[in-house]
Design an enzyme around this catalytic site. Structure first.
Site, mmCIF file in Angstrom:
data_model
loop_
_atom_site.group_PDB
_atom_site.id
_atom_site.type_symbol
_atom_site.label_atom_id
_atom_site.label_comp_id
_atom_site.label_asym_id
_atom_site.label_seq_id
_atom_site.Cartn_x
_atom_site.Cartn_y
_atom_site.Cartn_z
ATOM 1 N N GLY A 1 0.913 -22.246 -38.033
ATOM 2 C CA GLY A 1 1.537 -23.436 -38.002
ATOM 3 C C GLY A 1 1.179 -24.671 -37.166
ATOM 4 C CB SER A 2 -0.189 -24.685 -33.839
ATOM 5 O OG SER A 2 1.090 -24.109 -33.400
ATOM 6 C CE LYS B 1 7.521 -21.618 -30.053
ATOM 7 N NZ LYS B 1 8.668 -20.847 -31.017
ATOM 8 C CB THR B 2 3.075 -17.905 -25.473
ATOM 9 O OG1 THR B 2 1.796 -17.777 -26.469
ATOM 10 C CG2 THR B 2 4.192 -17.750 -26.218
ATOM 11 C CG PHE B 3 -1.439 -22.591 -22.809
ATOM 12 C CD1 PHE B 3 -1.386 -23.771 -23.452
ATOM 13 C CD2 PHE B 3 -2.401 -22.380 -21.986
ATOM 14 C CE1 PHE B 3 -2.350 -24.761 -23.438
ATOM 15 C CE2 PHE B 3 -3.281 -23.245 -21.795
ATOM 16 C CZ PHE B 3 -3.271 -24.397 -22.612
ATOM 17 C CD GLN C 1 2.317 -20.804 -41.233
ATOM 18 O OE1 GLN C 1 1.954 -21.948 -41.352
ATOM 19 N NE2 GLN C 1 2.168 -20.053 -39.971
ATOM 20 C CD GLU D 1 3.869 -16.635 -40.915
ATOM 21 O OE1 GLU D 1 2.479 -16.280 -40.535
ATOM 22 O OE2 GLU D 1 4.529 -17.483 -40.303
ATOM 23 C CG HIS E 1 -12.814 -28.924 -65.117
ATOM 24 N ND1 HIS E 1 -13.650 -28.950 -66.219
ATOM 25 C CD2 HIS E 1 -12.193 -29.948 -64.956
ATOM 26 C CE1 HIS E 1 -13.399 -30.225 -66.911
ATOM 27 N NE2 HIS E 1 -12.326 -30.812 -66.066
ATOM 28 C CE LYS F 1 -0.882 -11.840 -33.088
ATOM 29 N NZ LYS F 1 0.191 -12.912 -32.807
#
Length: 551
Positions: free
Chosen positions: A161-162, A213-215, A356, A360, A391, A516
């Site tokens: 989203g960023s 957000k959390t960096f 997304q 999501e 096309h 992740k």
């Protein structure tokens, strides 16, 4: 939001009975022939009640529904307590139950019309003012880089989203952009993305926006560190980082440790989901590109759609109508996808953005009560701008074996009426033709009449279009910030309504996490010379077949 199984609702069972009994009778050719007023009955117009004037026409007459079916669908929405869930969202109740959070993207664009009680809501206006002052200083040339030169390039570093929201909006609103300010967006952890972007940048005149957000987001911080290393290769002094990097984050200590001044950190809150964050500080790149006044119009356009969604009866409520139609296609006709087909090149990232936004949100198989659903939830979202898609993939939509509902959208007026609007007239003629072709098709009798008696059977059969393919058409006057804001909010609320009916939590994204976690485990093992342990046989051996670089 009860979290009940939708299939237990009486109206769901009634809809299933109607589908089983009457499906063969729901033929668009016949429905239009039987009712000359079908369009007027099965269309709705949205007129904004506040902010810039926006009008959107929704034509859903080419869906596989009748008025009785529609009424049953609205009954389903009411049985699922959609209106109650909507009111809870707007009031700030913690409807994101798995994370015990409010869901308040609507608060980011609230112009004192909704009473919302949640920590941080009162700070929204302060952050917007900060964004305004900063964006205007950069655009005016007041903000200078470390050598005293003005900024002519911004690089937004973020993912999900960023990234997707700012990319889509800046592309869609390019006619309103500052043309001498170049904007680039880096999301992928693949080093190619940041490397190729940096080749386009002048270190003396580039501003980097680090959106996390959390960096701590792995992809974003890795890219940001590489950008900082590149910058310092020219600037040499770490003190200069503060003039060329800003942060969209809540982690003050990590931001300042990176070298960014706390004064250039823009805040947002945990009740802002990533896929709903373009309205927040994440939209700083948007404000820089199109100007804060236009960014505010984007917010006001969305806010007016929020008002419509909150106050309009379901039968005339555009998000509710679109949600109901989607449920009918998805859960009764078994359609697995939804094609978003904007006939406006400026909207070429619209489908990417709502991949997304929808998948999501509603790609879930467990209800809020913990039950496994026994029906389909969120559709696969895809699409492309018209006429490009005609096309490539329209062949399958017209004559394939899958039912693919489609949302067509187009502006009545082009920003670029070149050749006396010839291009736009051709574009609109295709926009009008495609839903008609999908709905009514072409019978074998019509094909034989067209080709003549000497045509081969193979040719005749191949030119038959079965039709009865459902679609909606959305028309608006011209794509401007307020109209785009309304369109985005329209789809956001449609997704919300469907999630309520399906009983799922549309506001977490646990499916993002497992891969992740495994990737971090494997990454740690890739730095060692021994085998990758604790994983399946292909994962254990593929890194060595690919000769992973340990340097």
């Amino acid at each position: 939001m009860t979290g009940s199984l939708a299939s237990n609702y009486a109206s769901w069972k009634q809809l299933q009975e109607i589908y089983d009994k009457d499906r063969a009778k729901i033929v668009l050719r016949d429905l239009f022939a039987a009712d000359p007023q079908r369009f007027s009955k099965l269309s709705a117009t949205y007129n904004s009640q506040s902010g810039p004037g926006v009008q959107i026409l929704l034509d859903y007459s080419k869906h596989l529904v009748t008025e009785p079916i529609l009424q049953k669908l609205f009954n389903l929405l009411r049985e699922a307590k959609v209106e109650d869930a909507r009111d809870k969202m707007f009031s700030g109740e913690h409807i994101n139950t798995s994370e015990d959070r409010a869901v308040l993207h609507v608060a980011l664009r609230n112009f004192n019309d909704f009473s919302i009680k949640e920590e941080g809501v009162d700070e929204v206006s302060k952050v917007l003012q900060h964004m305004k002052e900063f964006s205007e200083s950069v655009r005016s040339g007041q903000w200078k880089g470390y050598t005293g030169k003005t900024i002519n390039t911004i690089v937004n570093i973020g993912i999900g989203g960023s990234d997707l929201g700012p990319v889509m909006v800046t592309e869609a609103l390019k006619p309103f952009s500052k043309r001498d300010l170049n904007a680039h967006f880096v999301s992928n952890i693949d080093g190619t993305h940041i490397a190729e972007t940096l080749r386009l940048c002048d270190p003396e005149r580039t501003l980097f926006i680090v959106a996390s957000k959390t960096f701590t987001t792995q992809e974003t911080i890795t890219n940001a560190e590489s950008a900082r290393d590149w910058f310092l290769g020219f600037a040499k002094d770490k003190a200069h980082v503060a003039k060329h990097f800003v942060a969209l984050s809540t982690n003050t200590s990590a931001v300042t440790a990176f070298g960014i001044s706390e004064a250039n950190m823009f805040q947002f809150w945990d009740w802002v989901g990533g896929r709903y964050s373009l309205w927040s500080a994440i939209g700083l790149s948007i404000a820089l590109v199109i100007g804060f006044d236009n960014f505010e119009k984007l917010l006001r356009g969305a806010h007016a759609m929020d008002q419509h969604f909150k106050t309009t009866p379901l039968e005339k409520n555009l998000p509710a109508i679109m949600a109901a139609l989607g449920i009918w296609c998805n859960d009764f006709y078994g359609a697995q996808t939804l094609a978003l087909l904007p006939y406006d090149q400026y909207l070429h990232k619209f489908a990417d953005y709502f991949q997304q936004g929808d998948m999501e949100s509603n790609g879930k198989f467990i209800t809020k009560n913990g039950d496994r659903v026994n029906y389909q939830t969120g559709p696969i979202i895809w699409g492309a701008s018209g006429t490009n898609g005609q096309h490539s993939f329209y062949q399958l939509i017209h004559q394939g074996t899958k039912i693919i509902p489609a949302d067509f959208m187009a502006p009545a007026t082009s920003h670029n009426p070149i050749a006396n609007s010839k291009h736009h007239r051709i574009l609109l003629s295709n926009f009008f033709a495609q839903p008609e072709a999908l709905a009514f098709g072409k019978t074998e009798e019509e094909v034989r009449k067209e080709l003549g008696q000497n045509a081969s059977e193979a040719l005749v059969k191949s030119k038959v279009f079965e039709g009865n393919r459902p679609s909606s058409s959305l028309m608006f006057d011209k794509l401007d910030p307020a109209t785009l804001g309304a369109l985005i909010a329209l789809y956001e609320h449609k997704i919300f309504v469907q999630g309520v009916v399906w009983g799922i939590n549309s506001f977490d994204q646990m499916g993002v996490e497992l891969g992740k976690v495994l990737a971090k485990q494997i990454l740690a093992q890739l730095d060692k010379s021994d085998d990758v342990k604790g994983h399946d046989s292909s994962v254990r051996h593929l890194p060595f077949i690919l000769q992973v670089d340990h340097c």
